[in-house]
Every structure is written in C-alpha cells, then in structure tokens.
Write an enzyme that holds these catalytic residues in place. Structure first.
Site, PDB file in Angstrom:
ATOM      1  N   SER A 181       3.135   3.450 -11.427  1.00 48.34           N
ATOM      2  CA  SER A 181       3.486   4.404 -12.479  1.00 48.34           C
ATOM      3  C   SER A 181       2.674   3.981 -13.703  1.00 48.34           C
ATOM      4  CB  SER A 181       4.991   4.333 -12.768  1.00 48.34           C
ATOM      5  OG  SER A 181       5.354   5.279 -13.743  1.00 48.34           O
ATOM      6  N   ASP A 227      -9.077   1.118  -5.239  1.00 48.56           N
ATOM      7  CA  ASP A 227      -9.510   2.240  -6.059  1.00 48.56           C
ATOM      8  C   ASP A 227      -9.612   3.489  -5.183  1.00 48.56           C
ATOM      9  OD1 ASP A 227     -10.611   4.040  -7.772  1.00 48.56           O
ATOM     10  OD2 ASP A 227     -12.431   2.877  -8.199  1.00 48.56           O
ATOM     11  N   ASN A 287      -0.752  11.036  -4.623  1.00 46.62           N
ATOM     12  CA  ASN A 287      -0.253  11.308  -5.982  1.00 46.62           C
ATOM     13  C   ASN A 287      -1.325  11.125  -7.046  1.00 46.62           C
ATOM     14  OD1 ASN A 287       2.713  11.382  -5.190  1.00 46.62           O
ATOM     15  ND2 ASN A 287       2.056   9.385  -4.417  1.00 46.62           N
ATOM     16  N   TYR A 294      -8.804  19.851 -15.286  1.00 42.25           N
ATOM     17  CA  TYR A 294      -7.597  19.575 -14.479  1.00 42.25           C
ATOM     18  C   TYR A 294      -7.221  20.804 -13.660  1.00 42.25           C
ATOM     19  CZ  TYR A 294      -2.690  18.149 -13.596  1.00 42.25           C
ATOM     20  OH  TYR A 294      -1.477  17.828 -13.021  1.00 42.25           O
ATOM     21  N   THR A 306       8.217  12.656 -16.498  1.00 44.60           N
ATOM     22  CA  THR A 306       7.690  11.374 -16.007  1.00 44.60           C
ATOM     23  C   THR A 306       7.399  10.443 -17.191  1.00 44.60           C
ATOM     24  OG1 THR A 306       5.402  12.148 -16.082  1.00 44.60           O
ATOM     25  CG2 THR A 306       6.557  12.417 -13.984  1.00 44.60           C
ATOM     26  N   PRO A 307       7.418   9.146 -16.938  1.00 46.44           N
ATOM     27  CA  PRO A 307       7.085   8.196 -18.014  1.00 46.44           C
ATOM     28  C   PRO A 307       5.670   8.406 -18.549  1.00 46.44           C
ATOM     29  CG  PRO A 307       7.936   7.055 -16.051  1.00 46.44           C
ATOM     30  CD  PRO A 307       7.783   8.490 -15.682  1.00 46.44           C
ATOM     31  N   ARG A 317       2.269   9.619 -23.080  1.00 46.95           N
ATOM     32  CA  ARG A 317       1.118  10.305 -23.683  1.00 46.95           C
ATOM     33  C   ARG A 317       1.520  11.125 -24.902  1.00 46.95           C
ATOM     34  NH1 ARG A 317      -2.562  13.863 -20.532  1.00 46.95           N
ATOM     35  NH2 ARG A 317      -1.107  13.998 -18.810  1.00 46.95           N
TER      36      ARG A 317
HETATM   37  N1  LIG Z   1       4.210  14.922 -14.814  1.00 50.48           N
HETATM   38  C1  LIG Z   1       4.016  16.208 -14.622  1.00 50.48           C
HETATM   39  O1  LIG Z   1       4.562  17.056 -15.356  1.00 50.48           O
HETATM   40  C2  LIG Z   1       3.148  16.669 -13.475  1.00 50.48           C
HETATM   41  C3  LIG Z   1       3.102  18.047 -13.213  1.00 50.48           C
HETATM   42  C4  LIG Z   1       2.314  18.505 -12.170  1.00 50.48           C
HETATM   43  C5  LIG Z   1       1.595  17.605 -11.418  1.00 50.48           C
HETATM   44  N2  LIG Z   1       1.625  16.267 -11.699  1.00 50.48           N
HETATM   45  C6  LIG Z   1       0.823  15.372 -10.866  1.00 50.48           C
HETATM   46  O2  LIG Z   1       1.629  14.357 -10.322  1.00 50.48           O
HETATM   47  C7  LIG Z   1       0.815  13.234 -10.012  1.00 50.48           C
HETATM   48  C8  LIG Z   1       1.484  11.941 -10.467  1.00 50.48           C
HETATM   49  O3  LIG Z   1       1.883  12.057 -11.796  1.00 50.48           O
HETATM   50  P1  LIG Z   1       2.636  10.873 -12.558  1.00 50.48           P
HETATM   51  O4  LIG Z   1       3.106  11.452 -13.844  1.00 50.48           O
HETATM   52  O5  LIG Z   1       3.594  10.195 -11.696  1.00 50.48           O
HETATM   53  O6  LIG Z   1       1.377   9.931 -12.870  1.00 50.48           O
HETATM   54  P2  LIG Z   1       1.217   8.339 -13.071  1.00 50.48           P
HETATM   55  O7  LIG Z   1      -0.054   8.201 -13.846  1.00 50.48           O
HETATM   56  O8  LIG Z   1       2.446   7.695 -13.620  1.00 50.48           O
HETATM   57  O9  LIG Z   1       1.002   7.805 -11.579  1.00 50.48           O
HETATM   58  C9  LIG Z   1      -0.231   7.841 -10.945  1.00 50.48           C
HETATM   59  C10 LIG Z   1      -0.497   6.487 -10.335  1.00 50.48           C
HETATM   60  O10 LIG Z   1      -1.802   6.571  -9.721  1.00 50.48           O
HETATM   61  C11 LIG Z   1      -2.508   5.390 -10.036  1.00 50.48           C
HETATM   62  N3  LIG Z   1      -3.948   5.685  -9.987  1.00 50.48           N
HETATM   63  C12 LIG Z   1      -4.627   6.483 -10.828  1.00 50.48           C
HETATM   64  N4  LIG Z   1      -5.925   6.485 -10.478  1.00 50.48           N
HETATM   65  C13 LIG Z   1      -6.055   5.679  -9.401  1.00 50.48           C
HETATM   66  C14 LIG Z   1      -7.156   5.280  -8.591  1.00 50.48           C
HETATM   67  N5  LIG Z   1      -8.397   5.705  -8.820  1.00 50.48           N
HETATM   68  N6  LIG Z   1      -6.924   4.449  -7.551  1.00 50.48           N
HETATM   69  C15 LIG Z   1      -5.668   3.990  -7.298  1.00 50.48           C
HETATM   70  N7  LIG Z   1      -4.598   4.326  -8.043  1.00 50.48           N
HETATM   71  C16 LIG Z   1      -4.787   5.165  -9.082  1.00 50.48           C
HETATM   72  C17 LIG Z   1      -2.038   4.990 -11.417  1.00 50.48           C
HETATM   73  O11 LIG Z   1      -2.245   3.592 -11.662  1.00 50.48           O
HETATM   74  C18 LIG Z   1      -0.549   5.353 -11.365  1.00 50.48           C
HETATM   75  O12 LIG Z   1       0.245   4.274 -10.948  1.00 50.48           O
HETATM   76  C19 LIG Z   1      -0.548  13.522 -10.608  1.00 50.48           C
HETATM   77  O13 LIG Z   1      -1.402  13.990  -9.588  1.00 50.48           O
HETATM   78  C20 LIG Z   1      -0.267  14.631 -11.595  1.00 50.48           C
HETATM   79  O14 LIG Z   1      -1.400  15.442 -11.819  1.00 50.48           O
HETATM   80  C21 LIG Z   1       2.401  15.792 -12.720  1.00 50.48           C
END
Ligand SMILES: NC(=O)c1ccc[n+]([C@@H]2O[C@H](COP(=O)([O-])OP(=O)(O)OC[C@H]3O[C@@H](n4cnc5c(N)ncnc54)[C@H](O)[C@@H]3O)[C@@H](O)[C@H]2O)c1
Length: 273
Positions: A17, A69, A96, A162, A197-198, A203
């Site tokens: 996260s 990565d 994700n 995006y 989400t956190p 942000r």
């Molecule tokens: N929060 C929202 O309102 C929302 C709405 C629609 C879609 N989403 C989608 O949900 C997904 C997750 O969102 P979240 O808020 O939990 O995000 P987050 O950033 O908390 O979690 C994403 C995780 O992916 C990891 N990560 C990022 N790039 C990486 C890489 N290159 N290699 C390995 N790990 C990597 C990060 O370290 C993080 O732990 C995203 O795809 C986001 O676009 C979120």
C-alpha cells in the site's frame, strides 16, 4: 462461505500500500488468504510488502513474498518463476499496479505520459506475457485487473494518460480473454469509481492540506448516486468473484463498482415533465 479459492496459486501484484493502511492490493491479498489461496505477494516496496505478509499471518494461508519491479518483462518473468517454484503452478494473476492523477493534455509532459502508460498498462501486458505460458501448459488460468471507470468515462478529474491507460487495460484484458478462452484462460477487469484508500487521502493531504481531506473525501462520496465511495473490501469481494470458479463463464468483461456513477448522465435531477 470460505474456501472459494482453496489451494489456488495466486500472484498478487501491488500487494503493499503506498500509504499506511489498507490499499486495494493489500485488501485483495487478505481476502484471497481468507478463501484458502496460496499466495505470492509482489511489490516494489519491501516495507509495505512485509506489512502485508505480517497482516496475513493469522490466516494461516501459504504466503511467499517477492520484491520486484512490475514495470518490466524481466520483473514479471522473475515473479512467475517464483510462483512456480513455490507452488508449481499459476492459477491467478491479480493485478493492482497503477496510479491515477496527472492532469489534462496541457498539464502532462511526454515523460509523465510515458510513465503513466508504463505503470497502468505496460505492467499488465508484461504480467500476461510472462504468466500465459505456464497457464497454457496447465490448461487454466485467470487474470483479474484493477481498471477504473476512468477507462470508460470522464470521471470528474482530468487525468488523460491515466484514462487512456485504463482504457487500454480493458482492451488488453478483452483481447487476452478472447484469444485464449478455448485454452482455459479467463481475463476480466474490475472498474472501481471512487475507492477510499490511504493512497488517495495521502495525495489529497499533500496537495490541498490535511485539514481539507475530509471535505474532499466527502465530495468524492457524493459523486456516486449512492452517496458513498467503495471500501477496499467492496473491491476485494468483486475481485474474489472474478478470480474464483463461481465466475467460470465470465470472460472478457468488466465489473463496474461505482454505485451507479457511470450509469448516471451527470444532469442534476429534474422534475418529471
Ligand atoms: N483509489 C481509487 O479511488 C481507485 C479507483 C479506481 C481504480 N484504482 C486503482 O486501484 C489500484 C490500486 O490502488 P491503491 O489506491 O490501492 O494504490 P496503492 O498505490 O496504495 O497500491 C499500489 C501498490 O503497487 C505497488 N507498485 C506500484 N508500482 C509498482 C511496480 N512497478 N512494481 C511493483 N509494485 C508496484 C505500490 O508500491 C503499492 O504498494 C490502482 O491500479 C488504481 O489505479 C483506484
């Protein structure tokens, strides 16, 4: 009900996260563990990954972790090799990886465009490319990607790269679904609207100040006709359905999870004529 993913070998990409608390990938990992999956948790952030692993300990689910990565094909080859080494198969790839924001056409630089497409779309392409050979050999496999309604509608905030990447993710998922359906592969996306989400609160706090976060989160909630945003558990339950055998005939489609936001034309309610 439990055991809905009993013994399935599942790779969770982005299982950490970005900010303290329950992100979408972390919640998905926990939900999969509760349903009996054998997990390979992947994140580039070692600390966040370890926090997820500790959280899952009490579930008793087999749980391996890998810091990798996900934005390179080499990274995904390493991930698939680790899953095969731990469990001998890859039943589910749950993706994700992604990040929103960025602004409109005049706001973003070519570098930001490239980075956003790379994270939100190329990572999914590499994930499929790396996992498919093992899945095809097994004669089964499931991809569940987290997209966004931003991939099908303007969702209220300018985020052109995006939106474009998430639209591409839908096309990628559908393409894989159709091309490999007859060989036992399924691929689907969950398209959330706003999720609490956190990462989002973090942000918003950075950009507008911590004192405005509640007000802005409430604004997000009101954007849904239901009047509330999704929780990460709402997302995880949708993902769980698509990952398991209950959805065995669901393929090449999207499960929209936005409380009706994308079904609504945006016009304020008016008296009936
Ligand atoms: N929060 C929202 O309102 C929302 C709405 C629609 C879609 N989403 C989608 O949900 C997904 C997750 O969102 P979240 O808020 O939990 O995000 P987050 O950033 O908390 O979690 C994403 C995780 O992916 C990891 N990560 C990022 N790039 C990486 C890489 N290159 N290699 C390995 N790990 C990597 C990060 O370290 C993080 O732990 C995203 O795809 C986001 O676009 C979120």
């Amino acid at each position: 009900m439990s055991g809905r993913l009993q013994d399935k070998a599942a790779i969770i990409l982005g299982a950490g996260s970005s900010a303290p608390g329950m992100g979408i990938g972390r919640t998905n990992a926990l939900r999969f563990a509760q349903e009996g999956a054998r997990l390979l948790l992947v994140d580039r952030d070692a600390k966040a990954l370890e926090e997820t692993r500790v959280l899952l300990q009490s579930s008793g689910a087999p749980c391996a972790t890998l810091v990798a990565d996900a934005s390179t094909l080499a990274g995904h080859e390493q991930i698939v090799a680790a899953c095969l080494s731990a469990y001998g198969r890859v039943d589910i790839v749950q993706n994700n990886i992604g990040r929103g924001g960025g602004g409109g056409l005049l706001d973003i630089s070519p570098e930001q465009w490239h980075d956003t497409i790379s994270l939100n779309l190329n990572a999914a392409f590499f994930a499929c490319k790396a996992a498919l050979p093992a899945m095809l050999e097994q004669g089964s496999g499931v991809f569940v990607h987290i997209g966004s309604i931003a991939g099908i509608r303007f969702s209220g905030t300018a985020a052109l790269a995006y939106q474009t990447a998430k639209a591409g993710l839908i096309a990628l998922s559908r393409g894989v679904a159709v091309e490999f359906a007859a060989r036992g592969i399924r691929s689907n996306c969950v398209l959330p609207g706003h999720v609490d989400t956190p990462e989002i609160t973090h942000r918003l706090a950075q950009r507008y100040g911590a004192d405005r976060v509640d007000e802005l989160m409430a604004l997000r909630s009101r954007a849904s006709p239901q009047g509330f945003s999704a929780s990460t558990l709402d997302v995880a339950n949708a993902v769980l359905f698509l990952a398991g055998d209950e959805s065995r005939h669901v393929n090449g489609t999207e499960l929209i999870l936005d409380g009706g936001k994308s079904a609504f034309c945006g016009q304020p309610y008016m008296p009936a004529p």
